[in-house]
Design an enzyme around this catalytic site. Structure first.
Site, short mmCIF file in Angstrom:
data_model
loop_
_atom_site.label_atom_id
_atom_site.label_comp_id
_atom_site.label_asym_id
_atom_site.label_seq_id
_atom_site.Cartn_x
_atom_site.Cartn_y
_atom_site.Cartn_z
N ARG A 1 -21.92 1.92 21.74
CA ARG A 1 -22.11 0.47 21.60
C ARG A 1 -22.75 -0.13 22.84
O ARG A 1 -23.60 -1.01 22.75
CB ARG A 1 -20.79 -0.23 21.25
CG ARG A 1 -19.82 -0.44 22.38
CD ARG A 1 -18.85 -1.58 22.08
NE ARG A 1 -17.69 -1.19 21.31
CZ ARG A 1 -16.56 -0.69 21.83
NH1 ARG A 1 -16.44 -0.50 23.13
NH2 ARG A 1 -15.55 -0.39 21.05
N ASN B 1 -13.57 -4.84 21.55
CA ASN B 1 -12.52 -4.93 22.56
C ASN B 1 -11.73 -3.63 22.59
O ASN B 1 -10.81 -3.42 21.81
CB ASN B 1 -11.59 -6.11 22.24
CG ASN B 1 -10.62 -6.38 23.36
OD1 ASN B 1 -10.30 -5.50 24.15
ND2 ASN B 1 -10.14 -7.61 23.43
N ASP B 2 -12.12 -2.76 23.51
CA ASP B 2 -11.48 -1.44 23.62
C ASP B 2 -9.97 -1.52 23.79
O ASP B 2 -9.28 -0.52 23.64
CB ASP B 2 -12.03 -0.72 24.87
CG ASP B 2 -13.39 -0.11 24.63
OD1 ASP B 2 -13.72 0.16 23.48
OD2 ASP B 2 -14.11 0.08 25.62
N CYS B 3 -9.50 -2.68 24.18
CA CYS B 3 -8.10 -2.79 24.56
C CYS B 3 -7.22 -3.40 23.48
O CYS B 3 -6.02 -3.52 23.67
CB CYS B 3 -7.98 -3.61 25.84
SG CYS B 3 -8.81 -2.78 27.19
N ASN C 1 -5.61 -2.41 20.73
CA ASN C 1 -5.34 -1.10 20.11
C ASN C 1 -4.25 -1.28 19.06
O ASN C 1 -3.07 -1.10 19.33
CB ASN C 1 -4.90 -0.09 21.17
CG ASN C 1 -5.83 -0.09 22.38
OD1 ASN C 1 -5.41 -0.32 23.51
ND2 ASN C 1 -7.11 0.16 22.14
#
Ligand code: GLC
Ligand code: GLC
Length: 801
Positions: free
Chosen positions: A364, A486-488, A490
């Site tokens: 990305r 937003n990788d965070c 989760n």
């Protein structure tokens, strides 16, 4: 020249940032290199270089997080009488009479003066060369003759930056060097599988040398007190294992007013396997000698530097603005475009916040980076798109990262980030709108780099699109997978083990109801773009398929309006159990920026007033003095169902930090809504050249940073993660297309600005394919637009809107 700041100022005419004292609040760095040899260099000459891959081909050793910070680099020591000093102040930190560091486009010039001796070092990497040049000019500015000594110094990394700092039982025995009159050669592991070595040469016979660190520095000394320098000697040491270094010594004399110059070349050479040696154990130095010859004369170095200058002159001649706002002009004309190039080169691998060993090229990230450079280096954008697409799987999913050296997907990180595939459409559309190169759609591209699996790039785009429609959740919204942008966030992790990474731990997508409004907005925005591309006569896709794309987009809009609207703003997500996230019903994290940005950029529910309302809510709840925070209220404790986002203390990173990458999404949303005051206000807050307080910002005042501490943090306004961030490409897209309003289209340029009328008169120079446009724009706030069909040649226009 603009007003003086405590640590430095811009010199726009020279395209430089001038640092006027060495003890900046954090090392302020620059990058050198344009193709495959890259260097990081701080304002005190700290940093390192590598060839192609910051992890596997690290040339200089660098210790992250050392004390003091930023120790190690290319150091020159001068001993003048009893005083030892460095032109860049560090590492000796002897107070200088004058100090200046100029970070320019691909070069850094550091100049120090002490007791009537002036040392100026120009550092640069010639375009397409695999070396750094250190051009040292020494001048006696005093009234009496000077006798003094100069030492060079670099420390070699044993190639693999990761094992270099781990595997000492081996490393401390492998180091090997060769010593020649022209250069000191570093050939560790060349005896076996490696076919590459490094060298540090100089264009004049040296009076002494060292290649063994302990001999040069001393077992109990630091970089600030090398024992040879203190003694005025060299050990003429030959490294056998331990830590190989390279240092030359020169005993010099200068009459008053006289100057002397030495040119050092720090290079990397890769030899063909069959031509590795010229005699048993003797490395083939032919390529190194060629480089030393090419650059080791004043005229050779001049030519190389002029070539570098013209490389950047050409790059930066493609888009420029002349407005009444100098901060805007320098951002647009110089630093934003420069940063876009650097993020394209580096992805997120090597900075003073990224160690060069942790992360490869993000799927990305790299796609988004394209938006910043398609107008500058379209051929390289094209190759990047094909490389990225080749890491995709047949079902449309993709590796989250790939390694630059091999261009293969990275198994350690895996995939399952459900926003990833859509970014391929984003990157490809940006490229074709800029270049008109529809031919790229017919390029054969494999899956997972497996030969024989090739389909056209267009097919890859289709399966990218289908990856979303094949993975819809209970509300008809996109399933989030491991995470979206937003990788965070989760939502399928449930980690209670501090020893596992949120990025790679088990991902419980089976049975999950977790859906993302960020992906929904992205899907609608990119789906509309995709349909427009497919319907273009140059593509002329099957109308039935185009209709299918359009109806999937319409269905998503309906799903967002029905299940994604919280009353005042767009929801952020549904969790694993179908619970709302980013809703007024939540105690914390009631509103998030990503869904407001993407749903307003996609104009979902604009006619019903949803976009205006969502943007108003963003201003009301997310805006603070330094920008828009990611979410609010910040999470005050760890929530297992949400994962990493709640692991950060309030106000930092993804937990209510000002994550600059996503601020442009709101700004573009505001521009599409025609609200120029909000556009300008948000833009100025995150744009570094408008920074008022350099000490508070801490990181470089000439580049965007990924994150600025938010309103809930201890020091709101403090920046981190400068340089390598999607902020560069997104602010570029935002300012060039949506503020200044120059929008590349398949068949021309659409002019549609959104800037306060007070700044509304400006001139644009824009190279577009085989045309050059000089456009004077008078924007009066009427929200008009003007289409300029593409025709090759030079065009001068004046437009009032
Ligand atoms: C970092 C990552 C990017 C991610 C963002 C938000 O910038 O490089 O991929 O989208 O953080 O988590
Ligand atoms: C962490 C960071 C995020 C980044 C990710 C990359 O989660 O908070 O910004 O994208 O690491 O792996």
């Amino acid at each position: 020249m603009e007003e003086k700041h405590p640590f430095g100022h811009f010199d726009d005419a020279a395209r430089e940032y001038v640092i006027t004292r060495p003890d900046t609040p954090w090392p302020w760095i620059n990058y050198m290199g344009t193709r495959d040899f890259f260097s990081l260099i701080s304002n005190t000459a700290g940093g390192y270089c590598f060839c192609r891959d910051a992890k596997f081909r690290r040339i200089l050793r660098y210790r992250y997080n050392g004390v003091p910070m930023d120790a190690g680099g290319r150091y020159f020591y001068i001993k003048d009488g009893d005083i030892v000093w460095n032109p860049g102040w560090k590492p000796c930190k002897t107070p200088l009479d004058t100090y200046e560091c100029r970070h320019g486009m691909g070069y850094t010039r550091i100049c120090g003066e002490k007791n009537g001796l002036r040392a100026e070092v120009l550092f640069f990497v010639p375009p397409d060369a695999r070396c750094e040049i250190h051009r040292v000019k020494l001048t006696n500015t005093g009234k009496t003759p000077k006798r003094f000594q100069l030492w060079s110094f670099v420390e070699w990394c044993l190639w693999n930056a990761s094992t270099d700092m781990e595997n000492f039982q081996r490393n401390l025995s492998t180091g090997e060097v060769e010593i020649e009159p022209d250069a000191l050669y570093h050939k560790t592991e060349y005896r076996e599988r490696r076919d590459h070595y490094a060298f540090y040469g100089v264009n004049r016979p040296y009076d002494g040398f060292d290649t063994d660190r302990e001999t040069f520095i001393g077992m109990y000394n630091g970089f600030d007190a090398p024992q040879q320098v203190l003694a005025g000697t060299s050990g003429n040491s030959v490294a056998h294992g331990w830590s190989p270094v390279a240092s030359h010594r020169f005993d010099l004399e200068l009459k008053p007013g006289a100057s002397d110059e030495l040119i050092f070349v720090l290079g990397y050479v890769k030899n063909p396997q069959e031509a590795k040696f010229t005699a048993p154990a003797v490395i083939n130095k032919a390529q190194a000698r060629k480089m030393l010859q090419a650059y080791g004369t004043p005229s050779g170095a001049d030519i190389a530097f002029a070539t570098l200058k013209s490389y950047w002159d050409d790059i930066l001649s493609r888009f420029s603005v002349a407005s009444v706002v100098p901060e805007l002009d320098r951002t647009v004309n110089i630093w934003n475009q420069y940063q876009c190039m650097i993020t394209f080169f580096m992805s997120r691998s090597a900075s003073y916040f990224e160690s060069g060993i942790g992360r490869g090229m993000g799927f990305r990230d790299s796609n988004q980076d394209l938006a910043g450079i398609v107008h500058l280096i379209p051929e390289r954008a094209r190759q990047r798109i094909l490389d990225i697409a080749a890491t995709q799987f047949p079902d449309g999913g993709c590796y989250h990262q790939y390694q630059p050296l091999t261009k293969r997907g990275n198994n350690d990180i895996g995939g399952g980030f459900n926003d990833d595939p859509l970014w391929l459409i984003f990157g490809t559309v940006a490229y074709i709108k800029e270049t008109g190169d529809f031919g790229i759609l017919h390029e054969p591209v494999p899956f997972d780099n497996k030969p024989g699996t090739e389909v056209s790039l267009l097919e890859h785009l289709k399966i990218s699109f289908a990856h979303v429609t094949d993975n819809l959740g209970p509300h008809g919204l996109p399933l989030i997978g491991r995470a979206d942008w937003n990788d965070c966030l989760n939502l399928n992790c449930f980690s209670d083990n501090p020893d596992e990474s949120f990025q790679t731990t088990e991902n419980k997508t089976e049975g999950s109801k977790a859906e993302s409004l960020m992906i929904a907005g992205l899907f609608v925005a990119e789906g509309k773009d995709f349909a427009e591309l497919l319907a273009h006569p140059a593509v002329a896709a099957d109308p039935k398929y185009v209709a299918k794309v359009r109806s999937a987009v319409a269905a998503m809009e309906t799903a967002v309006k029905t299940h994604g609207w919280d009353g005042e703003w767009f929801l952020r997500a549904y969790g694993y159990y179908g619970d709302k996230i980013g809703s007024n019903e939540n105690d914390e994290g009631k509103i998030f920026i990503e869904s407001q940005g993407w749903c307003t950029m996609a104009r979902i529910g604009a006619d019903e007033g949803l976009c205006d309302k969502a943007l108003d809510s963003a201003v009301e709840h997310l805006e603070c003095e330094h920008g828009l925070v990611l979410n609010t209220p910040a999470y005050t404790h760890y929530i297992k169902d949400y994962g990493e986002i709640s692991s950060y203390p309030q106000g930092y990173k993804e937990n209510a930090g000002i994550f600059c990458h996503n601020n442009p999404w709101i700004i573009i949303g505001e521009a599409m809504a025609g609200r120029e005051d909000a556009v300008w206000r948000h833009y100025c807050k995150i744009t570094p050249s408008f920074t008022k307080d350099q000490a508070l910002r801490k990181v470089e005042p000439y580049v965007f940073c990924q994150m600025v501490a938010g309103k809930d943090a201890a020091r709101p306004g403090e920046g981190k993660n400068s340089w390598l961030t999607g902020t560069a490409a997104w602010t570029w897209k935002c300012v060039s297309e949506f503020i200044l309003g120059i929008k590349p289209q398949y068949d021309g340029l659409l002019i549609e600005p959104c800037i306060p009328a007070a700044y509304g008169t400006y001139k644009i120079h824009r190279r577009f394919r085989n045309a050059e446009y000089d456009i004077t724009i008078h924007y009066t706030g009427r929200h008009g637009k003007h289409f300029i069909p593409y025709t090759p040649g030079r065009h001068t226009l004046e437009i009032e809107l």
